[in-house]
Design a protein around this motif. Structure first.
Motif, PDB file in Angstrom:
ATOM      1  N   ARG A  45       1.098  -7.057  -0.841  1.00 42.68           N
ATOM      2  CA  ARG A  45       1.870  -6.755  -2.052  1.00 42.68           C
ATOM      3  C   ARG A  45       1.908  -5.257  -2.306  1.00 42.68           C
ATOM      4  N   GLN A  46       3.083  -4.754  -2.635  1.00 45.22           N
ATOM      5  CA  GLN A  46       3.235  -3.329  -2.875  1.00 45.22           C
ATOM      6  C   GLN A  46       2.644  -2.921  -4.218  1.00 45.22           C
ATOM      7  N   GLY A  47       2.795  -3.781  -5.208  1.00 53.50           N
ATOM      8  CA  GLY A  47       2.256  -3.466  -6.532  1.00 53.50           C
ATOM      9  C   GLY A  47       2.978  -2.322  -7.215  1.00 53.50           C
ATOM     10  N   THR A  48       4.274  -2.127  -6.905  1.00 53.96           N
ATOM     11  CA  THR A  48       5.016  -1.007  -7.489  1.00 53.96           C
ATOM     12  C   THR A  48       5.814  -1.421  -8.722  1.00 53.96           C
ATOM     13  N   HIS A  49       5.658  -2.680  -9.163  1.00 56.65           N
ATOM     14  CA  HIS A  49       6.410  -3.144 -10.332  1.00 56.65           C
ATOM     15  C   HIS A  49       6.025  -2.335 -11.569  1.00 56.65           C
ATOM     16  N   SER A  50       7.011  -2.103 -12.436  1.00 56.72           N
ATOM     17  CA  SER A  50       6.740  -1.332 -13.646  1.00 56.72           C
ATOM     18  C   SER A  50       7.775  -1.650 -14.712  1.00 56.72           C
ATOM     19  N   LYS A  93       2.483  -2.910 -14.849  1.00 56.22           N
ATOM     20  CA  LYS A  93       2.319  -1.534 -14.404  1.00 56.22           C
ATOM     21  C   LYS A  93       1.868  -1.513 -12.939  1.00 56.22           C
ATOM     22  N   PRO A  94       2.158  -0.428 -12.221  1.00 60.39           N
ATOM     23  CA  PRO A  94       1.714  -0.352 -10.818  1.00 60.39           C
ATOM     24  C   PRO A  94       0.219  -0.605 -10.696  1.00 60.39           C
ATOM     25  N   ARG A  95      -0.129  -1.437  -9.718  1.00 55.17           N
ATOM     26  CA  ARG A  95      -1.536  -1.745  -9.505  1.00 55.17           C
ATOM     27  C   ARG A  95      -1.773  -2.108  -8.046  1.00 55.17           C
ATOM     28  N   ASP A  96      -3.017  -2.080  -7.652  1.00 54.11           N
ATOM     29  CA  ASP A  96      -3.412  -2.401  -6.284  1.00 54.11           C
ATOM     30  C   ASP A  96      -3.953  -3.823  -6.254  1.00 54.11           C
TER      31      ASP A  96
END
Length: 207
Positions: A45-50, A93-96
């Motif tokens: 997963r990129q986790g770039t959602h915002s 928010k962006p997350r890892d």
């Protein structure tokens, strides 16, 4: 475990070998497989959602109408979540998403899926896999000869540029080195095509 035939690039049997029972003949642990696949997908997963909260949305500084006397519900800002164009209540928010599973669980899952492939006769062992030219049609011909023309994971011992380039245009084929195999790829592809040298690497690394 019965012996498995070793094929040449023309699809003819040249010898028989016995697969390592410690890797290809264990009691399958489905829960370990589930945990590792879940981990692999999470790590992808990129986790770039915002999205913006009400504090980050532009505008809405003035109170839209006075507190009392209008007959309407009280409002403090036109950028509150209930308004069109307002902020998001619990904005992503962006997350890892990445995390790790224990090494023992990863080993158990890998051996479980390899055992499953062996039981379903989906393992194809090649005595060698070399291409003089990096041409897709030559690569595909080898897979057709060994009856691996569906989705196939091709496992080689060393980094062979001709093989990697020849398989690059094939939609349902992935080429990887033995030390890089993972549970998700083995499950995703129907045929597990492995060279004898790659098989030795798998036994050395994962036994």
């Amino acid at each position: 475990m019965p012996n498995i035939s070793v094929l040449n690039m023309d699809g003819k049997s040249v010898e028989e070998i016995e697969l390592n029972k410690e890797i290809f003949d264990i009691e399958i642990n489905e829960h370990a497989v589930y945990l590792v696949v879940k981990n692999i997908l999470a790590n992808k997963r990129q986790g770039t959602h915002s999205a913006k909260t009400r504090a980050e949305v532009r505008g809405g500084g003035r109170k839209p109408w006075r507190q009392k006397g209008t007959g309407r519900a009280r409002q403090g800002s036109i950028r509150s979540p209930q308004w069109r164009g307002g902020g998001v209540v619990f904005a992503k928010k962006p997350r890892d998403y990445s995390y790790t599973t224990p090494k023992k669980v990863r080993r158990l899952a890998l051996k479980s899926v390899l055992t499953s492939k062996a039981q379903e006769n989906e393992i194809i062992v090649l005595d060698d896999f070399k291409l003089e030219e990096a041409k897709t049609k030559n690569f595909k011909k080898v897979l057709d000869n060994v009856n691996a023309n569906r989705k196939a994971l091709v496992v080689i011992a060393d980094n062979d540029e001709n093989i990697k380039r020849a398989s690059r245009n094939m939609e349902n084929v992935k080429t990887t080195m033995a030390q890089n195999i993972n549970v998700y790829d083995i499950l995703k592809y129907n045929s597990f095509v492995v060279t004898k040298d790659a098989l030795k690497v798998i036994e050395e690394v994962f036994n």
